[in-house]
Motif scaffolding. Structure first.
Motif, mmCIF file in Angstrom:
data_model
loop_
_atom_site.group_PDB
_atom_site.id
_atom_site.type_symbol
_atom_site.label_atom_id
_atom_site.label_comp_id
_atom_site.label_asym_id
_atom_site.label_seq_id
_atom_site.Cartn_x
_atom_site.Cartn_y
_atom_site.Cartn_z
ATOM 1 N N ALA A 4 0.151 85.004 -13.719
ATOM 2 C CA ALA A 4 0.886 83.608 -12.997
ATOM 3 C C ALA A 4 2.305 83.575 -13.467
ATOM 4 C CB ALA A 4 0.282 82.417 -13.216
ATOM 5 N N ARG A 5 2.750 84.264 -14.531
ATOM 6 C CA ARG A 5 4.032 84.059 -15.219
ATOM 7 C C ARG A 5 5.136 84.609 -14.327
ATOM 8 N NH1 ARG A 5 2.513 86.496 -21.116
ATOM 9 N NH2 ARG A 5 0.878 84.738 -21.599
ATOM 10 N N ARG A 6 5.036 85.443 -13.487
ATOM 11 C CA ARG A 6 6.080 86.140 -12.693
ATOM 12 C C ARG A 6 6.405 84.989 -11.723
ATOM 13 N NH1 ARG A 6 7.605 89.291 -8.492
ATOM 14 N NH2 ARG A 6 9.413 90.737 -9.119
ATOM 15 N N ALA A 7 5.230 84.677 -10.931
ATOM 16 C CA ALA A 7 5.281 83.624 -9.757
ATOM 17 C C ALA A 7 6.023 82.336 -10.285
ATOM 18 C CB ALA A 7 4.052 83.321 -9.245
ATOM 19 N N LEU A 8 5.686 82.183 -11.728
ATOM 20 C CA LEU A 8 5.941 80.735 -11.981
ATOM 21 C C LEU A 8 7.669 80.896 -12.326
ATOM 22 C CD1 LEU A 8 5.682 77.940 -13.148
ATOM 23 C CD2 LEU A 8 5.455 78.772 -15.734
ATOM 24 N N TRP A 9 8.055 81.882 -12.988
ATOM 25 C CA TRP A 9 9.590 82.196 -13.032
ATOM 26 C C TRP A 9 10.227 82.202 -11.734
ATOM 27 C CZ3 TRP A 9 10.742 79.731 -17.123
ATOM 28 C CH2 TRP A 9 9.848 79.905 -18.156
ATOM 29 N N LEU A 10 9.667 82.911 -10.862
ATOM 30 C CA LEU A 10 10.232 82.964 -9.419
ATOM 31 C C LEU A 10 10.495 81.584 -8.852
ATOM 32 C CD1 LEU A 10 11.353 85.107 -7.399
ATOM 33 C CD2 LEU A 10 9.187 85.016 -6.409
ATOM 34 N N ALA A 11 9.449 80.612 -9.139
ATOM 35 C CA ALA A 11 9.522 79.475 -8.391
ATOM 36 C C ALA A 11 10.464 78.486 -9.137
ATOM 37 C CB ALA A 11 8.055 78.877 -8.332
ATOM 38 N N MET A 12 10.708 78.580 -10.386
ATOM 39 C CA MET A 12 11.243 77.832 -11.202
ATOM 40 C C MET A 12 12.857 77.257 -10.839
ATOM 41 S SD MET A 12 10.112 75.791 -13.613
ATOM 42 C CE MET A 12 8.563 75.964 -12.788
ATOM 43 N N PRO A 13 13.597 78.301 -10.373
ATOM 44 C CA PRO A 13 14.876 77.689 -9.863
ATOM 45 C C PRO A 13 14.967 76.728 -8.732
ATOM 46 C CG PRO A 13 14.951 80.397 -10.063
ATOM 47 C CD PRO A 13 13.575 79.880 -10.367
ATOM 48 N N ALA A 17 15.823 72.628 -8.999
ATOM 49 C CA ALA A 17 16.797 72.052 -8.095
ATOM 50 C C ALA A 17 16.090 70.831 -7.417
ATOM 51 C CB ALA A 17 16.981 73.119 -7.249
ATOM 52 N N VAL A 18 14.718 71.011 -7.208
ATOM 53 C CA VAL A 18 14.043 70.022 -6.571
ATOM 54 C C VAL A 18 13.879 68.806 -7.329
ATOM 55 C CG1 VAL A 18 11.553 69.060 -5.878
ATOM 56 C CG2 VAL A 18 12.713 71.080 -4.973
ATOM 57 N N TRP A 19 13.591 68.899 -8.696
ATOM 58 C CA TRP A 19 13.322 67.718 -9.541
ATOM 59 C C TRP A 19 14.884 67.266 -10.024
ATOM 60 C CZ3 TRP A 19 9.103 65.324 -11.108
ATOM 61 C CH2 TRP A 19 7.650 65.979 -10.540
ATOM 62 N N ALA A 20 15.453 68.239 -10.301
ATOM 63 C CA ALA A 20 16.920 67.584 -10.698
ATOM 64 C C ALA A 20 17.561 66.779 -9.433
ATOM 65 C CB ALA A 20 17.901 68.796 -10.871
ATOM 66 N N LEU A 21 17.186 67.058 -8.297
ATOM 67 C CA LEU A 21 17.779 66.264 -7.014
ATOM 68 C C LEU A 21 17.149 65.066 -7.279
ATOM 69 C CD1 LEU A 21 19.452 66.066 -4.318
ATOM 70 C CD2 LEU A 21 17.064 66.620 -3.504
ATOM 71 N N GLY A 22 15.808 64.896 -7.548
ATOM 72 C CA GLY A 22 15.159 63.733 -7.470
ATOM 73 C C GLY A 22 15.596 62.687 -8.769
ATOM 74 N N GLY A 23 15.664 63.380 -9.720
ATOM 75 C CA GLY A 23 16.279 62.609 -10.913
ATOM 76 C C GLY A 23 17.775 62.156 -10.792
ATOM 77 N N PHE A 24 18.532 62.729 -9.957
ATOM 78 C CA PHE A 24 19.945 62.382 -9.586
ATOM 79 C C PHE A 24 19.755 61.347 -8.719
ATOM 80 C CE2 PHE A 24 23.780 62.227 -7.284
ATOM 81 C CZ PHE A 24 24.759 62.397 -8.291
ATOM 82 N N ARG A 118 1.838 75.592 -5.054
ATOM 83 C CA ARG A 118 0.771 76.423 -4.232
ATOM 84 C C ARG A 118 1.159 77.808 -4.375
ATOM 85 N NH1 ARG A 118 1.308 75.018 1.685
ATOM 86 N NH2 ARG A 118 -0.006 76.677 1.897
ATOM 87 N N SER A 119 2.272 78.309 -4.716
ATOM 88 C CA SER A 119 2.763 79.605 -5.319
ATOM 89 C C SER A 119 2.227 80.059 -6.512
ATOM 90 C CB SER A 119 4.016 79.930 -5.256
ATOM 91 O OG SER A 119 4.819 79.390 -6.213
ATOM 92 N N ILE A 120 1.648 79.178 -7.409
ATOM 93 C CA ILE A 120 1.222 79.498 -8.702
ATOM 94 C C ILE A 120 -0.138 79.114 -9.099
ATOM 95 C CG2 ILE A 120 3.738 79.472 -9.797
ATOM 96 C CD1 ILE A 120 2.727 76.818 -11.005
ATOM 97 N N SER A 134 0.132 72.142 -16.845
ATOM 98 C CA SER A 134 0.740 71.441 -17.850
ATOM 99 C C SER A 134 2.152 72.250 -18.180
ATOM 100 C CB SER A 134 -0.079 71.596 -19.247
ATOM 101 O OG SER A 134 -1.207 70.989 -18.960
ATOM 102 N N ALA A 135 2.082 73.453 -17.981
ATOM 103 C CA ALA A 135 3.603 74.172 -18.376
ATOM 104 C C ALA A 135 4.520 73.753 -17.214
ATOM 105 C CB ALA A 135 3.390 75.721 -18.490
ATOM 106 N N PHE A 136 3.922 73.847 -15.965
ATOM 107 C CA PHE A 136 4.831 73.537 -14.820
ATOM 108 C C PHE A 136 5.154 72.146 -14.979
ATOM 109 C CE2 PHE A 136 4.839 71.980 -10.579
ATOM 110 C CZ PHE A 136 5.731 72.924 -9.914
#
Length: 196
Positions: A4-13, A17-24, A118-120, A134-136
């Motif tokens: 799942a590592r590759r999918a996790l890092w692919l989803a991270m950007p 962005a999603v969570w940073a938008l929410g925090g802002f 859902r991707s991971i 937990s990592a996510f």
């Protein structure tokens, strides 16, 4: 889990962005409306936060049966467009555009989160899912709070509007970077399928 590592890092950007938008939005949207338009209405500032979260929920419900990769591609585009329109709204001091941009960014917010999860999650075996999620969520909550804290501190130095411009630019780059990564993955899969 390794698978799942590759999918996790692919989803991270996109997820960052999603969570940073929410925090802002949660922390600075009411102040931003006041700085850009002069409006002192708490209802408008709170309304923007509500619009982002409600449109995100609508997106999740509407696309719940779609493949995760398609949801993520669409959400990356919507997030980038919504944030770009938000920056235009700030510069033009347009409240209607603030709300329209928030709806579009909210669609990207909801879909980006759902697609990332859902991707991971399906890539982990049942006994591995707790660790993966937990990592996510550690990465997600760091993206929720750290950029917003940084923006709040930078706004004291550069002003909230200039800080918003920079913050928005970073979110757009993250969303478009995620889109490029997803398109490259799709292209690699298509080549592998056709043998070319």
């Amino acid at each position: 889990p390794e698978q799942a590592r590759r999918a996790l890092w692919l989803a991270m950007p996109l997820n960052v962005a999603v969570w940073a938008l929410g925090g802002f939005f949660s922390s600075l949207a009411p102040s931003l409306v006041r700085a850009a338009t002069g409006s002192t209405s708490h209802l408008i500032g709170g309304g923007l936060v509500a619009v982002v979260t409600l449109s995100g929920a609508v997106m999740i419900y509407s696309l719940r049966d779609r493949p995760a990769d398609k949801v993520m591609r669409l959400s990356a585009v919507l997030l980038a467009v919504g944030v770009a329109l938000l920056l235009v709204a700030v510069q033009s001091a347009s409240l209607p555009l603030f709300f329209a941009a928030s709806v579009i960014a909210g669609f990207g917010f909801g879909g980006g989160f759902m697609g990332s999860v859902r991707s991971i999650v399906g890539l982990a075996l049942p006994h591995e899912r707790a660790g993966l999620m937990s990592a996510f969520y550690v990465l997600s909550y760091l993206a929720f709070c750290l950029p917003a804290l940084l923006a709040g501190n930078l706004s004291h130095v550069y002003g909230l509007i200039v800080t918003t411009d920079g913050y928005g630019a970073v979110l757009i780059v993250l969303a478009l970077g995620a889109l490029v990564g997803l398109l490259m993955q799709d292209s690699a899969r298509a080549r592998a399928t056709t043998g070319g």
